[in-house]
Design a protein around this motif. Structure first.
Motif, mmCIF file in Angstrom:
data_model
loop_
_atom_site.group_PDB
_atom_site.id
_atom_site.type_symbol
_atom_site.label_atom_id
_atom_site.label_comp_id
_atom_site.label_asym_id
_atom_site.label_seq_id
_atom_site.Cartn_x
_atom_site.Cartn_y
_atom_site.Cartn_z
ATOM 1 N N LEU A 23 3.641 9.897 -10.793
ATOM 2 C CA LEU A 23 2.439 10.082 -11.601
ATOM 3 C C LEU A 23 1.958 11.515 -11.452
ATOM 4 O O LEU A 23 2.295 12.203 -10.482
ATOM 5 C CB LEU A 23 1.340 9.098 -11.158
ATOM 6 N N LYS A 24 1.180 11.947 -12.446
ATOM 7 C CA LYS A 24 0.678 13.321 -12.392
ATOM 8 C C LYS A 24 -0.822 13.305 -12.261
ATOM 9 O O LYS A 24 -1.512 12.681 -13.063
ATOM 10 C CB LYS A 24 1.088 14.061 -13.667
ATOM 11 N N PHE A 25 -1.325 13.968 -11.255
ATOM 12 C CA PHE A 25 -2.775 14.096 -11.122
ATOM 13 C C PHE A 25 -3.068 15.334 -10.294
ATOM 14 O O PHE A 25 -2.221 15.820 -9.550
ATOM 15 C CB PHE A 25 -3.390 12.842 -10.498
ATOM 16 N N MET A 26 -4.276 15.820 -10.454
ATOM 17 C CA MET A 26 -4.681 17.053 -9.767
ATOM 18 C C MET A 26 -4.556 16.891 -8.253
ATOM 19 O O MET A 26 -5.007 15.901 -7.700
ATOM 20 C CB MET A 26 -6.145 17.357 -10.093
ATOM 21 N N GLY A 27 -3.981 17.864 -7.621
ATOM 22 C CA GLY A 27 -3.932 17.882 -6.166
ATOM 23 C C GLY A 27 -2.897 16.939 -5.581
ATOM 24 O O GLY A 27 -2.904 16.673 -4.381
ATOM 25 N N MET A 57 2.718 1.775 -3.386
ATOM 26 C CA MET A 57 1.820 2.242 -4.441
ATOM 27 C C MET A 57 1.593 3.743 -4.317
ATOM 28 O O MET A 57 1.718 4.496 -5.285
ATOM 29 C CB MET A 57 0.476 1.507 -4.344
ATOM 30 N N ALA A 58 1.278 4.177 -3.096
ATOM 31 C CA ALA A 58 1.045 5.607 -2.888
ATOM 32 C C ALA A 58 2.323 6.399 -3.177
ATOM 33 O O ALA A 58 2.282 7.453 -3.822
ATOM 34 C CB ALA A 58 0.575 5.849 -1.456
ATOM 35 N N PHE A 66 -3.586 4.511 -7.606
ATOM 36 C CA PHE A 66 -2.441 4.098 -6.784
ATOM 37 C C PHE A 66 -2.539 4.641 -5.362
ATOM 38 O O PHE A 66 -2.062 4.034 -4.410
ATOM 39 C CB PHE A 66 -1.125 4.573 -7.420
ATOM 40 N N VAL A 67 -3.133 5.815 -5.219
ATOM 41 C CA VAL A 67 -3.222 6.416 -3.883
ATOM 42 C C VAL A 67 -4.407 5.857 -3.105
ATOM 43 O O VAL A 67 -4.397 5.828 -1.875
ATOM 44 C CB VAL A 67 -3.321 7.961 -4.000
ATOM 45 N N ILE A 105 5.292 5.869 3.371
ATOM 46 C CA ILE A 105 5.067 6.529 2.080
ATOM 47 C C ILE A 105 6.126 7.606 1.861
ATOM 48 O O ILE A 105 6.720 7.712 0.791
ATOM 49 C CB ILE A 105 3.646 7.138 2.036
ATOM 50 N N PHE A 115 -0.835 16.716 3.002
ATOM 51 C CA PHE A 115 -1.852 16.310 3.955
ATOM 52 C C PHE A 115 -1.430 15.012 4.667
ATOM 53 O O PHE A 115 -1.554 14.896 5.890
ATOM 54 C CB PHE A 115 -3.164 16.111 3.195
ATOM 55 N N TYR A 116 -0.885 14.066 3.905
ATOM 56 C CA TYR A 116 -0.371 12.820 4.500
ATOM 57 C C TYR A 116 0.709 13.143 5.524
ATOM 58 O O TYR A 116 0.737 12.586 6.618
ATOM 59 C CB TYR A 116 0.216 11.912 3.413
ATOM 60 N N TYR A 168 4.671 5.658 -5.206
ATOM 61 C CA TYR A 168 4.895 5.716 -6.645
ATOM 62 C C TYR A 168 4.038 6.823 -7.268
ATOM 63 O O TYR A 168 4.524 7.609 -8.088
ATOM 64 C CB TYR A 168 4.558 4.365 -7.286
ATOM 65 N N ALA A 169 2.782 6.889 -6.852
ATOM 66 C CA ALA A 169 1.903 7.927 -7.391
ATOM 67 C C ALA A 169 2.414 9.323 -7.006
ATOM 68 O O ALA A 169 2.459 10.225 -7.839
ATOM 69 C CB ALA A 169 0.487 7.722 -6.866
ATOM 70 N N PHE A 170 2.848 9.478 -5.766
ATOM 71 C CA PHE A 170 3.284 10.804 -5.301
ATOM 72 C C PHE A 170 4.604 11.234 -5.928
ATOM 73 O O PHE A 170 4.922 12.419 -5.961
ATOM 74 C CB PHE A 170 3.408 10.826 -3.782
ATOM 75 N N ASN A 227 -2.962 9.324 -17.535
ATOM 76 C CA ASN A 227 -2.377 8.763 -16.321
ATOM 77 C C ASN A 227 -2.895 9.399 -15.031
ATOM 78 O O ASN A 227 -2.486 9.024 -13.951
ATOM 79 C CB ASN A 227 -0.849 8.798 -16.368
ATOM 80 N N GLN A 228 -3.817 10.376 -15.150
ATOM 81 C CA GLN A 228 -4.384 10.930 -13.914
ATOM 82 C C GLN A 228 -5.159 9.868 -13.135
ATOM 83 O O GLN A 228 -5.013 9.743 -11.933
ATOM 84 C CB GLN A 228 -5.323 12.076 -14.259
ATOM 85 N N TYR A 285 5.638 0.296 -12.207
ATOM 86 C CA TYR A 285 5.706 0.227 -10.742
ATOM 87 C C TYR A 285 6.227 -1.135 -10.288
ATOM 88 O O TYR A 285 7.153 -1.239 -9.496
ATOM 89 C CB TYR A 285 4.315 0.506 -10.177
ATOM 90 N N GLY A 303 -3.060 7.696 -11.204
ATOM 91 C CA GLY A 303 -2.544 8.350 -10.005
ATOM 92 C C GLY A 303 -3.475 8.142 -8.827
ATOM 93 O O GLY A 303 -3.066 7.699 -7.755
ATOM 94 N N TYR A 304 -4.770 8.418 -9.043
ATOM 95 C CA TYR A 304 -5.735 8.236 -7.947
ATOM 96 C C TYR A 304 -5.848 6.779 -7.555
ATOM 97 O O TYR A 304 -5.973 6.445 -6.375
ATOM 98 C CB TYR A 304 -7.102 8.787 -8.356
ATOM 99 N N PRO A 363 -5.810 2.915 -2.118
ATOM 100 C CA PRO A 363 -5.762 2.012 -0.955
ATOM 101 C C PRO A 363 -5.276 2.717 0.306
ATOM 102 O O PRO A 363 -5.874 2.570 1.377
ATOM 103 C CB PRO A 363 -4.769 0.921 -1.386
ATOM 104 N N SER A 364 -4.203 3.502 0.170
ATOM 105 C CA SER A 364 -3.686 4.174 1.363
ATOM 106 C C SER A 364 -4.669 5.235 1.842
ATOM 107 O O SER A 364 -4.773 5.501 3.037
ATOM 108 C CB SER A 364 -2.320 4.798 1.070
ATOM 109 N N ILE A 401 0.830 -1.211 0.000
ATOM 110 C CA ILE A 401 0.000 0.000 0.000
ATOM 111 C C ILE A 401 0.866 1.265 0.000
ATOM 112 O O ILE A 401 0.630 2.204 -0.760
ATOM 113 C CB ILE A 401 -0.957 -0.023 1.215
#
Lengths: 298, 310
Positions: free
Chosen positions: A118-122, A110-111, B28-29, A172, A129-130, A113-115, B21-22, A201, B25-26, B31-32, A107
Motif C-alpha cells: 500500500l502507499k501512504f505518507m511516511g 496486516m502491517a 492496516f498498520v 512484520i 522505525f519498526y 501488507y501495508a508496508f 488507498n492511503q 489481502y 495503509g494506515y 493494530p500493530s 496483526i
C-alpha cells in the motif's frame, strides 16, 4: 606452446571431471564424526528418558546402570500426574500460545501488507522505525512493561500473558520480505476486478504466502510455549501456571524432599518437552527456511 | 506513487487522506502500531524516566526525582561490575566457541552425504527444547557425586569437579551447555552460507594446486565473511543479554561466579523491587550492547570491502 606440452595431464588436475580420489574416505570420516556429534548431542536426552523409567534407588546407583534393570517404571509418569496438574498447565500453555500465534499472524501480516503493497505518507520511515525497535534489548522494556501490566490489573490473567506477544517487528519484517516477492500486477489485476484492499489481502496475499506465515507462526509458537521469564513475573495463581513454570516450580521443590526424586523430575521434563518436539518434527522445514532467511538477508 | 507536483497542489489534509488507498495503509498498520505504542514505546520512555527516579516497591506513588544518583550508585556497585566482568567472560568464550563448533558441524553437513538431513534434525532438538527442561537434565548429568559426566570422566581416570557448585568451573559449564544448546541454530545459518559458495570456485582452487586448508582459508572463509559477521554480531548481542541459563542452572552462584548483567537487573528489579536502579542498569547495558554493535559494524564495513576488493 600449448601443443608442445606432454599429453599426460598434470597430476593435480586429472582430465575430465575434477575428482578428489580421497573423497569417499573423507565422506566416511565426515559421516562418522557427524554421527558421534549427534550422539553426543542426544546423550543428555537419552539419559533423561532412561532415568525417568528407573526406580529412585536405581537412579542413585553408582556406577550408573544404562537400562532400567527392573524394567521400565511407567508408574513414574502416572505418579507425576497425580503430584503435578500438568494437564491443567498444558491447557493454560495452549490457550496462551494459540492466542499469541493467531494475534501475531493477523496483526503482523496486516502491517506487512501495508508496508509492502500500500502507499501512504511516511510508509518507509515508519517501517524503518519498526526495524529499529528490534535493536532495543528486552530487559530495557521489561521492568516498565511489568509495572504497566500491574497498573492495568492484568497480573495473574491470561490476557496479561498474551497481550505483550500479540505483534512482533520480526514477524512484520519476515512477512514483508515474502509479500514483496509477489508481482505488483497481481494486486493491480484484482483492483481492476473491483476487489477491495481487504479482499486482496485476505483472498490473495494470505493464501499465497502460506510458507512465510507458517514460519512466523512456528517461531511465535516456540517462543511463547517455552517462555519462562514473563509467566514467572505475571502468574501468581497455581492454576494459571504454564508448563514451563510448572516444571520450574517442580524442579525447585523436588530437592527439598529427603532425597531428590530424579526419575520423577526427568519424567516431568519429558512431558514438558514432548509437545514441542512433536510440533518441531512436523514443521522442521519452516524453521530452517526462517532461520536461513533472517541469517542470509538480515 | 503520487508525483511531487501533485502533492504540492493539494492541501495538507488531502495529502494525508486524498488518495483512496492511503487511508487503508494506515488502517492496516494501526493494530500493530497500537501494540507497539502500548508495549514498547510507552515502556521505553517510562524506563528512561524510571532510571532517574527512586522507585522502590510495587505501590509507589510519586517517586522522588534523584537525577543521576542511580547511575552514580552503579559506579560503586561491586556486584554490578562483577556481573559485567562475568558477562564479558561469557561473551568472549562462548561466542567464538559456538561459532567454531557450529561451523565444523555445518562443514561436515556440507559434504552432502546421503541421509545427513536426518542428523540435522537431531542437532536442532536442543535448540527448540526449553531452558527449563534442559536445565533439569544437565543438573542431573553434571551432578558432582552421581552425575553421568563425572562417571564418564572417572572411566579415563579424571576426578571431575562438582561442575555447577564450584566457582572455578560453573561459568565454564554454563558456556558448554549454551554451546550445546545453540550450535544447531548457528549451524543452519552457516550451512546456508556454505551452500551459497559455488563449487566451481573450489574446483578452480584445486586446479591451482591449493591444499584443503588453503581452500578453506582463501575460498571458504572470505566468502563466508557476511555470515561470520552476522553470527558474530547477533552472538555478541545475545550473550550480553544471557539470562535464562543462569537463572535456571546456577542463580548467579556459586559466590557470584556466574552472576551476569541481566541476572543482576532481574535481581534488583524483581527480588529487591528497586525498579529505578534496575532501569538505570538496563540502560547502561543497552549502551554497552549498542556500542559493541557499532564497533563491529564499522569493522565489518572496512573488512568486507577488503574481502571483495572494493
Amino acid at each position: 606452446m600449448i601443443a608442445a606440452r606432454p599429453a599426460t595431464p598434470p597430476p593435480q588436475a586429472p582430465r575430465g571431471r575434477l575428482k578428489n580420489p580421497y573423497m569417499p574416505v573423507v565422506r566416511m570420516l565426515g559421516f562418522a564424526s557427524l554421527l558421534a556429534l549427534a550422539l553426543l548431542t542426544m546423550a543428555p536426552f537419552l539419559w533423561m528418558v532412561l532415568t525417568s523409567l528407573k526406580t529412585q534407588q536405581e537412579a542413585f546407583a553408582y556406577p550408573p546402570t544404562f537400562l532400567p534393570s527392573t524394567g521400565p517404571q511407567w508408574q513414574n509418569y502416572t505418579q507425576l500426574f497425580t503430584l503435578v496438574p500438568f494437564g491443567r498447565y498444558f491447557v493454560n500453555t495452549l490457550i496462551v500460545t494459540v492466542a499469541v500465534v493467531v494475534g501475531q499472524l493477523v496483526i503482523s501480516s496486516m502491517a506487512a501488507y501495508a508496508f509492502s503493497r500500500l502507499k501512504f505518507m511516511g510508509r518507509d520511515t515508519i517501517f524503518l522505525f519498526y526495524l529499529a525497535t528490534m535493536m532495543v534489548p528486552f530487559q530495557v522494556t521489561l521492568i516498565p512493561l511489568y509495572l504497566l501490566v500491574v497498573q492495568l490489573g492484568w497480573v495473574n490473567t491470561y490476557w496479561g500473558l498474551i497481550a505483550p506477544g500479540l505483534s512482533s517487528a520480526y514477524g512484520i519484517f519476515l512477512l514483508r520480505q515474502s509479500f514483496l516477492t509477489q508481482p505488483e500486477e497481481l494486486s493491480d489485476a484484482a483492483r481492476i476486478d473491483g476487489a477491495s484492499e481487504y479482499g486482496i489481502y485476505w483472498r490473495i496475499f494470505l493464501p499465497l504466502n502460506g510458507p512465510a506465515l507458517a514460519t512466523v507462526g512456528v517461531f511465535a509458537f516456540m517462543g511463547t510455549w517455552t517462555d519462562l521469564l514473563w509467566p514467572l513475573l505475571i502468574v501468581r495463581d497455581q492454576n494459571l501456571r504454564t508448563l514451563e513454570l510448572g516444571l520450574a516450580y517442580f524442579n525447585s521443590a523436588v530437592p527439598q524432599f529427603v532425597q531428590p526424586n530424579w526419575p520423577l523430575l526427568m519424567a516431568a521434563a519429558v512431558v514438558v518437552m514432548l509437545p514441542v518436539i512433536v510440533v518441531y518434527l512436523f514443521t522442521q522445514r519452516y524453521f530452517t527456511e526462517g532461520i536461513a532467511l533472517s541469517g542470509v538477508k538480515g | 506513487m503520487t508525483s511531487n507536483s501533485d502533492l504540492r497542489r493539494t492541501g495538507i489534509w488531502r495529502r494525508f487522506w486524498g488518495r483512496w488507498n492511503q487511508r487503508e495503509g494506515y488502517a492496516f498498520v494501526l493494530p500493530s502500531f497500537i501494540h507497539l505504542g502500548l508495549f514498547f514505546l510507552i515502556p521505553l520512555a517510562f524506563s528512561l524516566w524510571l532510571s532517574f527516579h527512586d522507585w522502590r516497591g510495587l505501590n509507589t506513588r510519586n517517586p522522588p526525582f534523584v537525577g543521576l544518583e542511580n547511575y552514580e550508585f552503579m559506579l560503586g556497585d561491586r556486584r554490578w561490575w562483577n556481573a559485567l566482568g562475568n558477562t564479558l567472560y561469557y561473551t568472549f568464550v562462548s561466542v567464538p566457541l559456538g561459532m567454531v563448533v557450529s561451523l565444523g558441524i555445518a562443514m561436515l553437513m556440507n559434504l552432502r552425504i546421503r541421509g545427513v538431513y536426518l542428523l540435522r534434525a537431531i542437532f536442532f532438538v536442543p535448540v527448540i527444547t526449553s531452558w527449563v527442561a534442559v536445565s533439569v537434565v544437565w543438573l542431573w548429568v553434571l551432578d558432582g557425586n552421581i552425575g553421568l559426566l563425572n562417571y564418564a570422566l572417572s572411566l579415563v581416570g579424571i576426578d571431575g569437579p562438582d561442575w555447577l557448585a564450584n566457582p572455578r568451573t560453573a561459568m565454564l559449564a554454563l558456556i558448554l551447555i549454551a554451546t550445546w544448546k545453540g550450535a544447531g541454530f548457528q549451524m543452519i545459518i552457516w550451512l546456508a552460507g556454505l551452500q551459497g559458495i559455488s563449487r566451481e570456485l573450489y574446483e578452480a582452487a584445486v586446479v591451482d594446486g591449493a591444499s584443503a586448508p588453503q581452500r578453506f582459508r582463501y575460498v571458504t572463509l572470505p566468502l563466508l565473511a557476511p555470515t561470520t559477521f552476522f553470527l558474530l554480531i547477533t552472538g555478541v548481542i545475545g550473550s550480553f543479554q544471557v539470562f535464562t541459563p543462569v537463572f535456571v542452572l546456577t542463580q548467579g552462584g556459586p559466590l557470584g561466579s556466574t552472576d551476569v548483567a541481566v541476572y543482576r537487573i532481574y535481581q534488583r528489579a524483581f527480588v529487591n523491587f528497586d525498579f529505578g536502579y534496575a532501569s538505570a542498569l538496563a540502560w547502561v547495558l543497552f549502551v554497552f550492547i549498542f556500542a559493541a554493535t557499532l564497533v563491529q559494524l564499522a569493522y565489518m564495513r572496512r573488512n568486507l570491502g577488503r574481502v571483495y576488493g572494493r
